[in-house]
Write a protein that holds these residues in place. Structure first.
Motif, PDB file in Angstrom:
ATOM      1  N   MET A 127      19.361  29.050  74.886  1.00  0.00           N
ATOM      2  CA  MET A 127      19.440  30.509  74.961  1.00  0.00           C
ATOM      3  C   MET A 127      19.033  31.044  76.336  1.00  0.00           C
ATOM      4  O   MET A 127      19.109  32.254  76.570  1.00  0.00           O
ATOM      5  CB  MET A 127      18.586  31.141  73.869  1.00  0.00           C
ATOM      6  N   CYS A 128      18.626  30.159  77.211  1.00  0.00           N
ATOM      7  CA  CYS A 128      18.298  30.601  78.574  1.00  0.00           C
ATOM      8  C   CYS A 128      19.586  31.076  79.246  1.00  0.00           C
ATOM      9  O   CYS A 128      20.564  30.339  79.286  1.00  0.00           O
ATOM     10  CB  CYS A 128      17.681  29.451  79.368  1.00  0.00           C
ATOM     11  N   PRO A 129      19.595  32.303  79.763  1.00  0.00           N
ATOM     12  CA  PRO A 129      20.859  32.863  80.252  1.00  0.00           C
ATOM     13  C   PRO A 129      21.445  32.119  81.449  1.00  0.00           C
ATOM     14  O   PRO A 129      22.640  32.212  81.679  1.00  0.00           O
ATOM     15  CB  PRO A 129      20.499  34.308  80.620  1.00  0.00           C
ATOM     16  N   THR A 130      20.635  31.425  82.201  1.00  0.00           N
ATOM     17  CA  THR A 130      21.193  30.704  83.358  1.00  0.00           C
ATOM     18  C   THR A 130      21.155  29.200  83.157  1.00  0.00           C
ATOM     19  O   THR A 130      21.435  28.449  84.087  1.00  0.00           O
ATOM     20  CB  THR A 130      20.436  31.047  84.656  1.00  0.00           C
ATOM     21  N   GLN A 131      20.781  28.786  81.950  1.00  0.00           N
ATOM     22  CA  GLN A 131      20.754  27.349  81.648  1.00  0.00           C
ATOM     23  C   GLN A 131      19.922  26.587  82.670  1.00  0.00           C
ATOM     24  O   GLN A 131      20.317  25.519  83.129  1.00  0.00           O
ATOM     25  CB  GLN A 131      22.189  26.791  81.639  1.00  0.00           C
ATOM     26  N   CYS A 132      18.778  27.148  83.003  1.00  0.00           N
ATOM     27  CA  CYS A 132      17.996  26.506  84.062  1.00  0.00           C
ATOM     28  C   CYS A 132      16.802  25.729  83.515  1.00  0.00           C
ATOM     29  O   CYS A 132      15.919  25.330  84.261  1.00  0.00           O
ATOM     30  CB  CYS A 132      17.567  27.523  85.119  1.00  0.00           C
ATOM     31  N   ILE A 133      16.791  25.516  82.197  1.00  0.00           N
ATOM     32  CA  ILE A 133      15.693  24.745  81.611  1.00  0.00           C
ATOM     33  C   ILE A 133      16.176  23.338  81.260  1.00  0.00           C
ATOM     34  O   ILE A 133      17.243  23.174  80.685  1.00  0.00           O
ATOM     35  CB  ILE A 133      15.155  25.420  80.323  1.00  0.00           C
ATOM     36  N   ASP A 134      15.373  22.379  81.617  1.00  0.00           N
ATOM     37  CA  ASP A 134      15.675  20.996  81.302  1.00  0.00           C
ATOM     38  C   ASP A 134      14.641  20.521  80.296  1.00  0.00           C
ATOM     39  O   ASP A 134      13.439  20.692  80.507  1.00  0.00           O
ATOM     40  CB  ASP A 134      15.553  20.171  82.590  1.00  0.00           C
ATOM     41  N   ASN A 155      16.639  29.417  89.790  1.00  0.00           N
ATOM     42  CA  ASN A 155      17.748  29.998  89.039  1.00  0.00           C
ATOM     43  C   ASN A 155      17.263  30.804  87.830  1.00  0.00           C
ATOM     44  O   ASN A 155      18.062  31.322  87.054  1.00  0.00           O
ATOM     45  CB  ASN A 155      18.722  28.903  88.592  1.00  0.00           C
ATOM     46  N   CYS A 156      15.957  30.905  87.675  1.00  0.00           N
ATOM     47  CA  CYS A 156      15.397  31.710  86.583  1.00  0.00           C
ATOM     48  C   CYS A 156      15.543  33.189  86.943  1.00  0.00           C
ATOM     49  O   CYS A 156      15.233  33.584  88.058  1.00  0.00           O
ATOM     50  CB  CYS A 156      13.917  31.355  86.399  1.00  0.00           C
ATOM     51  N   VAL A 157      16.034  33.986  86.012  1.00  0.00           N
ATOM     52  CA  VAL A 157      16.180  35.422  86.279  1.00  0.00           C
ATOM     53  C   VAL A 157      15.046  36.243  85.663  1.00  0.00           C
ATOM     54  O   VAL A 157      15.121  37.452  85.580  1.00  0.00           O
ATOM     55  CB  VAL A 157      17.552  35.965  85.822  1.00  0.00           C
ATOM     56  N   HIS A 158      14.004  35.563  85.198  1.00  0.00           N
ATOM     57  CA  HIS A 158      12.824  36.269  84.691  1.00  0.00           C
ATOM     58  C   HIS A 158      13.129  37.116  83.478  1.00  0.00           C
ATOM     59  O   HIS A 158      12.664  38.240  83.350  1.00  0.00           O
ATOM     60  CB  HIS A 158      12.192  37.093  85.820  1.00  0.00           C
ATOM     61  N   CYS A 159      13.916  36.521  82.585  1.00  0.00           N
ATOM     62  CA  CYS A 159      14.350  37.271  81.409  1.00  0.00           C
ATOM     63  C   CYS A 159      13.284  37.285  80.320  1.00  0.00           C
ATOM     64  O   CYS A 159      13.336  38.087  79.403  1.00  0.00           O
ATOM     65  CB  CYS A 159      15.657  36.696  80.870  1.00  0.00           C
ATOM     66  N   MET A 160      12.307  36.349  80.398  1.00  0.00           N
ATOM     67  CA  MET A 160      11.184  36.275  79.446  1.00  0.00           C
ATOM     68  C   MET A 160      11.483  35.478  78.178  1.00  0.00           C
ATOM     69  O   MET A 160      10.553  35.170  77.422  1.00  0.00           O
ATOM     70  CB  MET A 160      10.658  37.667  79.032  1.00  0.00           C
ATOM     71  N   HIS A 161      12.726  35.146  77.905  1.00  0.00           N
ATOM     72  CA  HIS A 161      13.001  34.559  76.593  1.00  0.00           C
ATOM     73  C   HIS A 161      12.179  33.301  76.309  1.00  0.00           C
ATOM     74  O   HIS A 161      11.550  33.177  75.245  1.00  0.00           O
ATOM     75  CB  HIS A 161      14.492  34.270  76.406  1.00  0.00           C
ATOM     76  N   CYS A 162      12.184  32.351  77.228  1.00  0.00           N
ATOM     77  CA  CYS A 162      11.485  31.090  76.955  1.00  0.00           C
ATOM     78  C   CYS A 162       9.983  31.325  76.780  1.00  0.00           C
ATOM     79  O   CYS A 162       9.335  30.719  75.929  1.00  0.00           O
ATOM     80  CB  CYS A 162      11.755  30.066  78.060  1.00  0.00           C
ATOM     81  N   ILE A 163       9.458  32.232  77.578  1.00  0.00           N
ATOM     82  CA  ILE A 163       8.026  32.527  77.496  1.00  0.00           C
ATOM     83  C   ILE A 163       7.708  33.226  76.179  1.00  0.00           C
ATOM     84  O   ILE A 163       6.708  32.924  75.523  1.00  0.00           O
ATOM     85  CB  ILE A 163       7.601  33.393  78.711  1.00  0.00           C
TER      86      ILE A 163
HETATM   87  S1  SF4 Z   1      12.553  33.325  81.808  1.00  0.00           S
HETATM   88 FE1  SF4 Z   1      12.974  31.354  80.828  1.00  0.00          FE
HETATM   89  S2  SF4 Z   1      14.794  31.726  79.556  1.00  0.00           S
HETATM   90 FE2  SF4 Z   1      14.638  33.412  81.026  1.00  0.00          FE
HETATM   91  S3  SF4 Z   1      15.892  32.802  82.787  1.00  0.00           S
HETATM   92 FE3  SF4 Z   1      13.803  32.145  83.231  1.00  0.00          FE
HETATM   93  S4  SF4 Z   1      13.727  30.048  82.490  1.00  0.00           S
HETATM   94 FE4  SF4 Z   1      15.539  30.973  81.541  1.00  0.00          FE
END
Ligand code: SF4
Ligand code: SRM
Ligand code: SRM
Ligand code: SRM
Ligand code: SRM
Ligand code: SF4
Ligand code: SF4
Ligand code: SF4
Ligand code: SF4
Ligand code: SF4
Ligand code: SF4
Ligand code: SF4
Lengths: 404, 357, 404, 357
Positions: free
Chosen positions: A253-260, A272-280
């Motif tokens: 669900m990470c919008p930029t697929q930057c989590i491994d 490449n994280c856009v600071h969307c907060m979802h993972c946190i």
């Molecule tokens: S905050 Fe987490 S989910 Fe959102 S873009 Fe960054 S790494 Fe991905």
């Protein structure tokens, strides 16, 4: 049969009833009693019975009161006048019983006993009083250290999420910023002199629990510049705990697929994280916002009238925000300066920026800031937009004059 | 003669109003848990904990009820309480054992607890017939009717993700209607009926003309006096002129009503914030309980429940399954009104051969 | 030193040189020789030396020729006149040597010997002749069965991809449709009477190898309504073959994630397939377009001038297209009717539709079609847009009048 | 006196011009393979095969060269050949053994083979200084200079996906510049210099005024004669007025030049078609080889090669990695010119806190 069958109907059901509230107030207040009556009539007629408000207010203030009169004062004398008073809420809408009690006492004495906790902008709204009571109300609340909020073409009462007072995600001190903006700009708040209203909202992180991006001309949203902090042990605990499918609910669900994530260890490509907060949000024990904290500043949210609804858009991708917030004030004043200079009557700053062109606007604000003390550099930056222009109608400033 | 008048004090200091545990751990929170719907615990780096109990509110509160809340706060929360940005009340305590006592106390006076996590939120709403002159519908009555019906979704985590509800009683949209999961919007459908006689006297004609987004208002002369007229087929009933000029009321019992919008969002989580989109262009005002409106909203919520993936917001779900399927599932009719025709309209056109059959 | 050093430079290098072409033509043509000279001058001066073209043409035709004059006919008499003639290409740009030879002979005799194979719209463009030669050229090509293409405010020469003649993806007979549109609308093609130009392009599938969606007012794109045909044995062969990572290169790249693949068997949720072609493109032996074939019709592509560039957008999500294409003609004529009626001078149909509002436009076209013989139902449909409106400025047609 | 004049015959019948194998298997093709760059085989349900050899062309062709192509077609293709929608020549034969013979024949006369699959395409382009009066740059010269330099990317499948190139010599954009992977666009940067004296005589003043997208042209009176003037700071140099009126030339050797755009796309494959976006607002005209322009394009291609995933088009790659990173990797400067300020501008604003650091 009851005189107010429709109101009665709305006292039923599990959700708290506003009718019960008005009736509770009505025990002591004729205004509240007539409010029920006029409402019943509106329900019957399917239209409002309020007239366009006149200019009413408090001496020395141009704002803070909304005038309202009923269209049939003879039938409904209790609501012949039905003005509202906007009282500045505290940052984060926090109260203790002593402070709140002060307001309640005054309002029971001088008003309908009805409130909005809170108005859409954030004010503690006292609903329904007469012109004569306005000044006394102001005097009374002032005595207790309270003050009025904004209305009309002025700075509106800033508001914020609870932020650092309770939330682990807060990257800025939302409460302090909000209070500082409110108290430092008292004149702008109380004496309308802008082209139109100007709202400030402050959210501690991009979850934006105060809806700043949709509802404020100036939206201040906490963020961080360095890396998300990962506690791999806690990741392991989540895996063990089994309450969450990390792959499906976080990684995918990470919008930029930057989590491994290999099933045990998590790595993030922070560039490449856009600071969307979802993972946190989802792994609150294991992931934490970075430590190099500050805010993204966005400009221009508003409702549809006139040029169409707007969400706020980035104007400063990142800035540090630390007490006494001098850089923020410099920025705010520069924005006002440019808007004041060329904004038309009833043109929100977002509409103004759109009309001027965001690039030109940024340049103009940058020129204002160049003289400032905080050394804020304001130039066109790619994070202000989703993508570069698609339209070739470019207003090149410079062109070369003929030689010789 | 100048009396001693205190002005421009500004907002009260929030520090007085923070629970001591929140002062101590200010900015030092580590994580939180939702213990059950409406009950949060936040844990600080220090190990300290603060419990929050979230209580529904109709926003329109009497001093009587507020004093009741104060009494609960005095009893269980060292006198501290707050409101949320969505008008719920939150009781704050560092004593776990007080949580159930708070819940019991408020429940006994008719106040439900919930609204956290994957629930339907309280409804951000506005004045309606309770206070505003421009309203095309009431606010509080629809909210009450709606929340009575989706009550379970507030008190239990039944939904794929958060569901943020909003209502505004006219196009001024004094709320988050343009960016909520489901929005109810009061809507006029008749051009203002100009009161020619009063016009010149009460309104500033140029200001009123300038207020109209579509340029539908023209200067006119009636009985030799400057007046205004409305080019009716250029009017889309926004009410901006009425805000500027009291002599152009739009309210009309037969034609006012409600439209329904979905799929907006404010949080930056995952997808970017986005606007709500029209799904039902018009439903009549049918007080006291607006059954058509409540039905439509319930239909949408059911489709969300049936099709949403965990954490997915309504708009994100629709993006995934496609708008066509969403209309099919909800059964709403698609009409020309759904096709934008305002200035940014073309950006919403399907400029591709991506079509579902 | 050469008189044309820059032209000489551009004869070097591995890519075929246009300068070599002009010089090849220059062997027999003074016009081509002066073209090199004037080009060299433009390279030196960094600007064009062509003047705004006057009105030149062929008797009885209002289109098909673009006039062009050099700004210094004394120095460059060879290109004093340098008009172009637009000849209708064949559908799919196919030729045999006999047919092509006819054009070459005429052009060697009456023109510069230079061509554009082909013009951006699709015409076989004969580049550079004099006013006197225009009518003779027309007579000569007519004798051989060729005709002129469009120019000015008329139907422009339709064009298409090679489609069913060679391509396995073609869902419609692009070549037949193109020829029918060209030949049926001869008057509209040759005698400008529209508000502005109107271009038709026809692609056999949504790969759109003729760029119709970007470059034609009416874009006709083949598609299918039923299911993608899957040959599971060929899927197995791809897996065995190993040339493609099906998961990564196909399944994960499907825009709606509607493909299910377990490593051996493939399933597609066709109700969520948007007919993008990607999976079929990549697994051409295993996947095939469905058998219930027809076209998606899109309207309004254009370059930026005046209202900004537009891509075409869906106006009919699906229609069958079979010879003699009566339904298509009815649609085209209805579109023209509505545009002709209210379109402004130099307003492309896409701009017109935008100004009118797409919903209103569709309604107006639907009314035209209601009288038609093909029973085409044209109503607002959800596939016309990406998402419903965000703006609440709705022009409700109907409102109730006061009772009694 | 009316002579027998043949008119309105329309286009010639393509059926005459199709290779017999294509006629036989019309609409019955099963699949294709790319045998090597520039060589396709299409296989019909019947098992029949047709081979295509794709040959680069500068589009500006002499009858001499076309006759040469005809001779090759006569020798190896039963007299059949075609052009592609991107101006390449295709030789069609059902004889596999002829493929290499065709390649040899064309190579010997200087014509390369390639352009299929994951290659850089031929450049869709326009007239430029070869024929057009409005051009801000040349077309053929830049195309030649560019293709000389990216030649290998045409003859070999070096790229993640197809790379579609386009050039137009002015904002009329007679090509696919607004929707290609990389586009080069000629651009003026000076308002037209009005020739006052000729104005009233040659141009229709209202038409010219109406032609201007920004309303920069106003009626004027010069020496008592109706004329036009240009409000210079409202002019964005589009040339629409010049198209309408010859007395408003924009060409200016010092200020004309080239801009570069990327990330557009036409195919519906995967993502929807989309517009190109500005990356380099201005580079000077530097004939004969426009080194600055070629360098910039090569930089972009290199970034695409290094970062693109298989089948991903340039714009899709940029969406994935973000525009910020794309600018960083290419090294181009971001300026205010990159921020749209035309009517649909706001839709391109970043209305989120989604920011990369
Ligand atoms: S905050 Fe987490 S989910 Fe959102 S873009 Fe960054 S790494 Fe991905
Ligand atoms: C009281 C309140 C609604 C509520 O029930 O909470 C309110 C009430 C009115 N709003 Fe509002 N607005 C209120 C928050 C908002 C918001 C939400 C927000 O601030 O977060 C918005 C949308 C955000 C925005 O600012 O764009 C909002 C957008 C408007 C607009 C449209 C402005 C625009 O630029 O589009 C108007 C029209 C106007 O200003 O002329 C408006 C006008 C009005 C007026 C003054 C009616 C009018 O026509 O002049 C309403 C008075 C109603 C009454 O009788 O009390 N109100 N108004 C809110 C203020 C309470 C407070 O101070 O806390
Ligand atoms: C109390 C409140 C802030 C306040 O200062 O008052 C708050 C509190 C929290 N929010 Fe919020 N949010 C609050 C309004 C909002 C809003 C604004 C609004 O509703 O108008 C939003 C944006 C709405 C939108 O996107 O349309 C909001 C979007 C979020 C999100 C993002 C959800 C998502 O995935 O889209 C989170 C993260 C999460 O829940 O995982 C979040 C998370 C949280 C957390 C978990 C933060 C924390 O650790 O303290 C808090 C409890 C969440 C819960 O209730 O489940 N909060 N939250 C607000 C409660 C309103 C209410 O009474 O219902
Ligand atoms: C010859 C050709 C370019 C080429 O090198 O191939 C061409 C050449 C001209 N085009 Fe074009 N256009 C040509 C295809 C296009 C295309 C591409 C297409 O059709 O696929 C477009 C973009 C698509 C579109 O139609 O929007 C195109 C968009 C324009 C425009 C802008 C129209 C608009 O609505 O934005 C103009 C300006 C105008 O019409 O006034 C224009 C005007 C012109 C004029 C007539 C110049 C003028 O200012 O009046 C050019 C004459 C040049 C010359 O001296 O030969 N040309 N023009 C193309 C026609 C050849 C053919 O018939 O096959
Ligand atoms: C010959 C031609 C059609 C014609 O009638 O002339 C053609 C022929 C084929 N195209 Fe195309 N396309 C042709 C122009 C286009 C265009 C239009 C353009 O270039 O202006 C496009 C859209 C461009 C865009 O998206 O910007 C186009 C987008 C495609 C695609 C989609 C690629 C993608 O994934 O984005 C495919 C599918 C594929 O290659 O997998 C495709 C596939 C094909 C196939 C494989 C179809 C088939 O089975 O016959 C043909 C060989 C492909 C190859 O060259 O690799 N063709 N193709 C055109 C050759 C132009 C040239 O000389 O370079
Ligand atoms: S906006 Fe962020 S910091 Fe503020 S309450 Fe919501 S989650 Fe916490
Ligand atoms: S939304 Fe409209 S009707 Fe409702 S309170 Fe705001 S201005 Fe009044
Ligand atoms: S209601 Fe709106 S559109 Fe209609 S006349 Fe008034 S301002 Fe104009
Ligand atoms: S558009 Fe489709 S049918 Fe036409 S050539 Fe391209 S791939 Fe084949
Ligand atoms: S055609 Fe496109 S949308 Fe349909 S299944 Fe294949 S990849 Fe997915
Ligand atoms: S793009 Fe401009 S300069 Fe080039 S051919 Fe077209 S109209 Fe002429
Ligand atoms: S060049 Fe374009 S913007 Fe400038 S005056 Fe002419 S038409 Fe207007």
């Amino acid at each position: 049969m009851s005189d107010t069958p429709m109101m009665d109907e709305l006292e039923k059901g599990p959700w708290p009833s506003f009718v019960r509230e008005i009736r509770r107030a009505g025990k002591q207040s004729a205004t509240a009693r007539d409010l029920i009556n006029i409402l019943e009539l509106s329900y019957k007629d399917k239209k409002t019975h309020w007239k366009h408000g006149g200019v009413v207010g408090v001496r020395g203030y141009g704002a803070g009161v909304i005038g309202r009169y009923v269209d049939d004062p003879v039938q409904f004398p209790g609501v012949a006048h039905f003005h509202t008073v906007r009282v500045n809420q505290t940052s984060g809408f926090v109260y203790n019983t002593k402070g709140l009690g002060e307001i309640m006492d005054i309002w029971d004495k001088r008003g309908s006993g009805m409130t909005n906790m809170h108005g859409s902008t954030g004010d503690l709204v006292l609903l329904g009083t007469t012109s004569e009571q306005l000044d006394p109300i102001f005097t009374d609340i002032s005595q207790k250290g309270w003050d009025l909020g904004g209305s009309g073409s002025d700075l509106r009462t800033p508001s914020c999420c609870l932020g650092p007072a309770r939330c682990e995600y807060a990257c800025i001190d939302t409460l302090a910023i909000t209070r500082e903006c409110t108290n430092y700009y008292q004149d702008e708040l109380h004496r309308p002199a802008f082209p139109y209203k100007f709202k400030i909202k402050v959210a501690g992180c991009s979850n934006d629990c105060v809806a700043s991006i949709a509802r404020s001309d100036l939206s201040i949203i906490g963020t961080w510049k360095d890396d998300i902090r990962i506690d791999q042990d806690e990741i392991a605990n989540y895996v063990k705990g089994g309450g969450i499918d990390i792959m499906k609910e976080v990684v995918m669900m990470c919008p930029t697929q930057c989590i491994d994530f290999d099933g045990t260890k998590m790595e993030i490509d922070n560039s490449n994280c856009v600071h969307c907060m979802h993972c946190i949000n989802k792994l609150t024990k294991a992931l934490r916002v970075g430590t190099d904290q500050g805010a993204t500043i966005l400009l221009g949210a508003k409702a549809p009238i006139v040029e169409g609804a707007m969400l706020a858009s980035v104007i400063v991708p990142f800035m540090k925000l630390e007490e006494p917030f001098e850089n923020l004030k410099e920025l705010i004043e520069a924005l006002w300066e440019v808007w004041d200079e060329d904004g038309k009557n009833k043109e929100r700053i977002g509409e103004f920026m759109e009309r001027m062109g965001k690039g030109e606007f940024v340049e103009a604000v940058g020129e204002q800031l160049a003289d400032g003390e905080c050394g804020i550099e304001m130039t066109s930056q790619i994070d202000m937009i989703n993508h570069p222009r698609e339209n070739p109608y470019i207003f090149y400033d410079e062109y070369l004059e003929e030689e010789g | 003669m100048a009396e001693e008048r205190i002005t421009d004090q500004g907002a009260k200091d929030y520090k007085e109003f923070l629970h001591p545990v929140m002062v101590k751990n200010y900015g030092q929170w580590k994580y939180h848990e939702i213990l059950k719907p409406g009950v949060l615990v936040h844990v600080a780096d220090s190990g300290d904990k603060i419990y929050s109990v979230r209580v529904a509110s109709p926003r329109l509160l009497s001093t009587v009820s507020i004093r009741f809340f104060m009494s609960v706060a005095d009893k269980y929360c060292d006198g501290f309480l707050r409101w949320t940005t969505r008008n719920n009340v939150e009781f704050l305590t560092d004593k776990e054992e007080n949580v159930e006592l708070i819940i019991k106390a408020v429940n006994d006076d008719g106040w439900p607890v919930g609204g956290t996590g994957r629930t339907a939120s309280n409804v951000v709403h506005t004045q309606g017939w309770v206070h505003c002159h421009t309203s095309a519908t009431d606010a509080s009555g629809i909210v009450k009717s709606l929340m009575d019906e989706v009550f379970e979704d507030f008190t239990s985590e039944n939904l794929p993700g958060k569901l943020k509800l909003a209502l505004a009683c006219c196009l001024n949209m004094c709320g988050a209607v343009h960016a909520s999961d489901i929005s109810i919007l009061g809507i006029h459908r008749r051009p203002p009926k100009v009161d020619y006689h009063l016009l010149g006297q009460i309104c500033e004609i140029p200001t009123t003309i300038a207020a109209c987004p579509t340029g539908a208002i023209r200067q006119d002369i009636v009985d030799g006096v400057k007046a205004m007229k409305i080019i009716e087929d250029q009017c889309m009933f926004c009410g901006a002129c009425y805000t500027a000029c009291p002599n152009m009321p739009l309210a009309d019992a037969l034609n006012d009503g409600v439209s329904i919008w979905v799929g907006g969002k404010i949080a930056n989580a995952r997808s970017k914030p986005g606007f709500t989109k029209l799904v039902v262009p018009f439903l009549p005002n049918n007080p006291p309980r607006w059954p058509e409106v409540i039905d439509a909203v319930k239909k949408i919520i059911q489709v969300y429940k049936d099709n949403g993936r965990k954490w997915e917001r309504l708009g994100e779900m629709i993006d995934r399954i496609g708008w066509a399927k969403f209309f099919k599932l909800t059964g709403f009719a698609f009409t020309k009104y759904h096709i934008d025709d305002y200035k940014l309209a073309t950006k919403s056109y399907n400029m591709s051969a991506h079509v579902r059959f």
